[in-house]
Design a protein around this motif. Structure first.
Motif, PDB file in Angstrom:
ATOM      1  N   UNK A   1       0.858  -1.249   0.058  1.00  0.00           N
ATOM      2  CA  UNK A   1       0.144  -0.159  -0.091  1.00  0.00           C
ATOM      3  C   UNK A   1       0.863   1.203  -0.092  1.00  0.00           C
ATOM      4  N   UNK A   2       0.709   2.178  -0.817  1.00  0.00           N
ATOM      5  CA  UNK A   2       1.465   3.259  -1.037  1.00  0.00           C
ATOM      6  C   UNK A   2       0.462   4.790  -0.712  1.00  0.00           C
ATOM      7  N   UNK A   3       1.050   5.606  -0.338  1.00  0.00           N
ATOM      8  CA  UNK A   3      -0.001   6.920  -0.318  1.00  0.00           C
ATOM      9  C   UNK A   3       0.912   7.928  -0.891  1.00  0.00           C
ATOM     10  N   UNK A   4      -0.025   8.747  -1.533  1.00  0.00           N
ATOM     11  CA  UNK A   4       0.380  10.141  -2.218  1.00  0.00           C
ATOM     12  C   UNK A   4      -0.388  11.249  -1.694  1.00  0.00           C
TER      13      UNK A   4
ATOM     14  N   UNK B   1       4.402   7.167  -4.635  1.00  0.00           N
ATOM     15  CA  UNK B   1       3.838   7.420  -3.326  1.00  0.00           C
ATOM     16  C   UNK B   1       4.924   6.694  -2.431  1.00  0.00           C
ATOM     17  N   UNK B   2       4.220   7.019  -1.062  1.00  0.00           N
ATOM     18  CA  UNK B   2       5.264   6.636   0.074  1.00  0.00           C
ATOM     19  C   UNK B   2       4.468   5.332   0.569  1.00  0.00           C
ATOM     20  N   UNK B   3       5.563   4.308   0.649  1.00  0.00           N
ATOM     21  CA  UNK B   3       4.888   3.075   1.102  1.00  0.00           C
ATOM     22  C   UNK B   3       4.225   2.843   2.651  1.00  0.00           C
ATOM     23  N   UNK B   4       3.258   2.294   2.872  1.00  0.00           N
ATOM     24  CA  UNK B   4       2.631   2.404   4.041  1.00  0.00           C
ATOM     25  C   UNK B   4       2.780   0.971   4.923  1.00  0.00           C
TER      26      UNK B   4
ATOM     27  N   UNK C   1       0.338   3.440  11.507  1.00  0.00           N
ATOM     28  CA  UNK C   1      -0.552   4.497  11.779  1.00  0.00           C
ATOM     29  C   UNK C   1      -0.165   5.676  10.673  1.00  0.00           C
ATOM     30  N   UNK C   2      -0.832   6.372  10.002  1.00  0.00           N
ATOM     31  CA  UNK C   2      -0.965   7.290   9.112  1.00  0.00           C
ATOM     32  C   UNK C   2      -1.473   8.548   9.696  1.00  0.00           C
TER      33      UNK C   2
ATOM     34  N   UNK D   1      -3.758  -9.591   2.703  1.00  0.00           N
ATOM     35  CA  UNK D   1      -4.030  -8.490   3.062  1.00  0.00           C
ATOM     36  C   UNK D   1      -3.229  -7.445   3.889  1.00  0.00           C
ATOM     37  N   UNK D   2      -3.362  -5.944   3.923  1.00  0.00           N
ATOM     38  CA  UNK D   2      -2.480  -5.151   4.707  1.00  0.00           C
ATOM     39  C   UNK D   2      -3.648  -4.207   5.253  1.00  0.00           C
ATOM     40  N   UNK D   3      -3.312  -3.746   6.333  1.00  0.00           N
ATOM     41  CA  UNK D   3      -4.084  -2.504   7.241  1.00  0.00           C
ATOM     42  C   UNK D   3      -3.123  -1.454   7.708  1.00  0.00           C
ATOM     43  N   UNK D   4      -3.816  -0.486   7.945  1.00  0.00           N
ATOM     44  CA  UNK D   4      -3.166   0.815   8.736  1.00  0.00           C
ATOM     45  C   UNK D   4      -4.417   1.600   9.192  1.00  0.00           C
TER      46      UNK D   4
END
Length: 976
Positions: free
Chosen positions: A220-223, A237-240, A245-246, A315-318
């Protein structure tokens, strides 16, 4: 000796020594002369000399044609090679002669044709390549190895090449007609084609390789968008991290990209708080994008992305925390503030309404109880001792009871005991069964009745309030920072009869609602997905798919602990009764299910699938899942806050039949083709990993049974047994029974019956034949279709002619001699016996085979040789009045007898003999040949003496000779 041997090549192809590549040929060397003495030695030098065999033939007069033959199939590489045949008489030092022939090997020009092979992990894969123009698919797994072989026919020799899609492969990858694909990865998927080309055309075969892979690492990446341009996002994006926590600020624009490596492509989805998030859109294969424009506090929470294909899942969570742009307040603090304002507004509204209603004077909060008079109602009076203790909050001070700020009317609002226990909250840590929502150091609120005197009972507790909700509620009601208690004595106004305490009920409802909201916060993040009802027949197995999720902070709090899963059968108590299956090897499981129940999934990926083997009727019931990791223990059972599903398993009797497969298939099940090899496979129901069932066959061909079980994914087996046989028309209607027995010999069993339907492809007849002469086989005595082959025999020989017909439907056989049909007695059942041959048996014998689709025949011309025998001389006298009129028939003349004639008579002598082949005849007189004799038929020679004179008298003789023998007869003619 200068005469060379004779060389014959069959079939002939023009000039001597000319052969056709790929066509079988026979080269025969025959020694000079037809002799009856000792045979010469015949030797070959050159290629194929090891195929030499003696093919000498016995001729007439007991002479021989001494021959030797080579039988071989030439290849183009044999062109120009030399064969030498040497004949040696009286070996080793006798005279010899030889003949040399140089081979000229040609071919018929033709376009190429391809034959191919394919092996997967060292095992051949049958029928994996398609026909010309077809593209056949092959499913493989990552890590497999393939070996593709390609060979080309055609003339001249074709050039081979390999291509993947439109990309040519170098010789190092696919030289010499073989392509090796080792340790397959997703990049190896594609269409592989083998090309063969020569000047007369080209051919190709194609195989499309699909490489399946389990769902790989989920990322999972976030931009974040540029604040000055919300449409411009950070790239890449930045890996999560999983479980991390984000933090975001209100007003931010976020774009989350969930990607995974998977083939076949995985199905992806976003969830928030256990519910699917709408609006996510795919941006490519195995990619799903979630965009949050203009983030608000409502967007915070636990997010997760899941991916699943037919092989596995991931699966992945944050946790997304949204801060206020002003003070960095979290969403939880804002919610607490709203609740605080709401509670305070309701409290003061109730307070002022009470003042207006009762008009009472204040009293101190901390007082003593007294009675004004016996039987009177207890009341609160101020304590004369001043108490100036305070409990403080930042920015304010609250005087303890005893100060003038407290009034009796204010206390009337409560009309009972309000007890608040305050403590610093911690993250909830579930104990033995978290479904009961019991949490250490809870926030506790107690409400007591309004009548006096009243005990300190009636406590209502809500264990497990969340960190965000519970403390906020406590501070709103009584702003105290320790774990002490404030107790308000039960003193209130004299209630009017029939007046409802609506303000008190409203306050209690508000408190309970907040407690209930806090309890629900504990259940967020838990989810369980599985079929609620599964049916498996007795003796079979089933894999129950199951996925689960729990809050990510349990992984953070227990990073070093193992995650264990357990399945229980109701009404078991988790932690006390043994589970039916567990991933904890030190955990004792139920003896009833040990070895038959197991968790087949990967708990780290959220897979809690349950595999059941050898199902029994006692397995029927309801089952629930429990997971443990360190201090975290949770049972997925229905509770007050979440309706987790349970697994209901039913076990009916075994009714499923085995699966029967017939290869090659010929239409309806059980339809076979006579004369064509076939494989009949019986596969047991279910794909299990437990002890194998017993598979037995009943019926014809059961002795050919062999185990062909195959290992499948998840260490399960397809248990199969196969029969391999070639059916005949007589097998039509026979029955094969396959029986499967689980836990033999008394376990449940099932069977399948298949009736064989043996058919054939209609075809015209074809004939095979045999011939024996005097009890010895005669090879190659019959000709091909349309040929008439001759056979030389002797009088007294015996022949046995055999004729068999192929073709469908069965052909009718018949025999004929010339144009005369032979009765069944002479040639019935495809065999004709000719015993003690005589000259009358000579002729052409033909075998006919006929069916509705055509006819065929083979012919043999029998020649019966006989020695010259029964030579007979007859004489006829002419009528004197008519010299042209002779006596008929003539009078026999005995051998060595005397015959008297008168001058002027006319005599006619006829010499006849029995002979086959026909004899050569001649007349002699006085030892000299008599001219003027003429044949009058086969084996007949006539001599005529018109107007006999004395000069015609003397010794006459007739001789006859053929290749086998000779004969003669004489008489003395006296002329008067």
């Amino acid at each position: 000796l200068t005469e060379e041997p004779e060389i014959q090549i069959s079939p002939a192809r023009g000039l001597p020594g000319t052969l056709l590549a790929g066509e079988p040929v026979t080269v025969t060397c025959t020694a000079p002369g037809r002799c009856s003495g000792p045979p010469p030695r015949i030797t070959w030098t050159g290629p194929f000399s090891d195929t030499a065999r003696d093919v000498s033939a016995l001729l007439a007069n007991d002479t021989w044609a001494r021959s030797s033959a080579l039988h071989f199939t030439p290849a183009p590489g044999d062109h120009g090679k030399v064969l030498v045949c040497r004949i040696t008489y009286r070996p080793p030092r006798g005279p010899s002669t030889r003949r040399t022939v140089r081979l000229h090997v040609g071919y018929l020009p033709s376009p190429p044709n391809i034959t191919w092979t394919l092996t997967r992990n060292g095992r051949p894969v049958p029928d994996a390549w398609g026909a010309e123009g077809d593209v056949v698919s092959l499913e493989t797994q990552e890590g497999d190895s393939l070996s593709l072989g390609c060979e080309a026919g055609g003339r001249p020799e074709a050039t081979l090449s390999w291509a993947k899609g439109n990309e040519s492969l170098s010789p190092g990858q696919g030289g010499a007609g073989r392509l090796e694909l080792l340790n397959l990865s997703r990049g190896d998927a594609g269409e592989y084609r083998c090309w063969a080309k020569n000047p007369f055309g080209s051919a190709s075969r194609a195989l499309c390789v699909h490489v399946r892979s389990p769902v790989g690492t989920l990322q999972i990446t976030v931009s974040r968008a540029n604040r000055s341009d919300p449409q411009l996002f950070q790239d890449p994006g930045t890996p999560v991290g999983n479980g991390s926590q984000l933090t975001a600020r209100e007003g931010d624009s976020l774009r989350f990209l969930c990607s995974v490596a998977s083939n076949p492509p995985a199905v992806l989805g976003w969830v928030r708080g256990g519910r699917a998030v709408e609006g996510a859109r795919p941006t490519g294969e195995n990619q799903l994008q979630l965009e949050l424009p203009n983030v608000t506090a409502e967007d915070g929470g636990l997010y997760g992305c899941w991916a699943r294909n037919g092989e596995s899942s991931a699966q992945g969570t944050f946790q997304l925390l949204v801060e206020s742009p002003t003070g960095g307040l979290t969403r939880a603090f804002i919610e607490i503030s709203c609740k605080l304002v709401f509670m305070a507004t309701g409290f003061f509204l109730a307070y002022y309404l009470t003042l207006l209603y009762y008009g009472r004077t204040p009293c101190c909060c901390r007082g003593r109880r007294r009675k004004d008079r016996p039987g009177a109602r207890e009341s609160m009076v101020p304590d004369p001792r001043p108490d100036t203790r305070t409990r403080s909050l930042p920015g304010r001070s609250l005087h303890a009871p005893g100060s003038s700020h407290w009034s009796q009317d204010w206390l009337a609002v409560l009309t009972g005991h309000l007890l608040f226990q305050c403590a610093v909250p911690r993250r909830p840590t579930p104990e033995a069964d978290a479904s009961q929502l019991q949490v250490s150091n809870p926030w506790t609120v107690s409400l007591c009745g309004s009548q006096t005197p009243h005990p300190r009972g009636g406590r209502i507790s809500a264990p497990g309030l969340s960190q965000l909700d519970a403390p906020a509620m406590g501070r709103a009601l009584l702003p105290q920072q320790d774990a002490g208690e404030w107790e308000l004595p039960a003193q209130g106004p004299p209630w009017r009869e029939g007046s409802p305490a609506l303000h008190m009920a409203t306050l209690r409802v508000l408190i309970l609602a907040l407690l209930w909201r806090g309890s629900l916060s504990l259940e967020s993040g838990y989810s369980l997905g599985l079929p609620q009802s599964v049916s498996v027949q007795t003796g079979l197995c089933v894999l129950v798919p199951c996925t689960f999720a729990y809050p990510a902070w349990y992984d953070t709090d227990n990073p070093q602990d193992w995650l264990y899963g357990h399945w229980y059968k109701e009404p078991a108590t988790a932690g006390q009764d043994p589970p039916v299956a567990s991933t904890n090897l030190s955990e004792s499981v139920s003896q009833e299910t040990q070895g038959r129940f197991r968790l087949a999934g990967d708990l780290a990926r959220g897979d809690c699938s349950l595999q059941i083997s050898d199902a029994r009727r006692t397995d029927a019931g309801r089952y629930f899942l429990r997971v443990e990791k360190g201090n975290f223990k949770y049972s997925y059972r229905p509770n007050l806050y979440r309706a987790h599903p349970t697994l209901a398993i039913s076990v009916p009797g075994l009714t499923e039949e085995p699966e029967i497969q017939i290869s090659p298939a010929r239409g309806l099940p059980g339809t076979l083709l006579a004369g064509e090899p076939v494989t009949v496979t019986c596969t047991a129901p279910g794909r299990c990993s437990g002890p194998p069932p017993r598979i037995t066959w009943t019926g014809p061909f059961s002795d050919t049974a062999r185990d062909v079980s195959a290992l499948l994914a998840n260490d399960t087996w397809a248990r199969s047994s196969a029969l391999h046989f070639t059916p005949a028309p007589g097998d039509h209607g026979k029955v094969l029974v396959c029986r499967i027995t689980y836990r033999p010999p008394r376990g449940p069993s099932t069977r399948r019956t298949v009736r064989l339907h043996v058919g054939y492809l209609p075809s015209p007849p074809n004939i095979t034949w045999t011939l024996t002469r005097n009890g010895r086989p005669v090879p190659d005595a019959w000709g091909a279709e349309g040929d008439v082959v001759s056979l030389e025999t002797q009088e007294g020989d015996s022949l046995s002619l055999g004729c068999e017909a192929g073709g469908r439907p069965e052909a009718t056989l018949s025999w004929a001699k010339g144009n005369e049909s032979l009765s069944p007695g002479q040639g019935g059942a495809g065999r004709l016996e000719l015993l003690n041959l005589s000259r009358g048996d000579a002729g052409e014998y033909r075998c006919w085979a006929k069916n509705p689709f055509g006819s065929a025949s083979r012919a043999l011309c029998v020649h019966v040789r006989s020695p010259v025998g029964n030579l007979q001389i007859t004489v006829s006298r002419a009528n004197r009045s008519d010299p042209q009129l002779f006596q008929d028939p003539g009078t026999p003349v005995g051998n060595g007898s005397q015959l008297t004639a008168r001058e002027g008579d006319s005599l006619r002598f006829l010499c006849s003999v029995a002979s086959n082949p026909p004899a050569v005849l001649g007349w002699v007189r006085g030892g000299r040949a008599v001219e003027g004799a003429r044949p009058t038929g086969e084996n007949q020679l006539q001599l005529e003496l018109p107007n006999v004179t004395a000069e015609d008298g003397g010794l006459y003789g007739c001789w006859a000779r053929n290749g086998e023998s000779s004969a003669q007869g004489t008489f003395q003619l006296l002329v008067e």
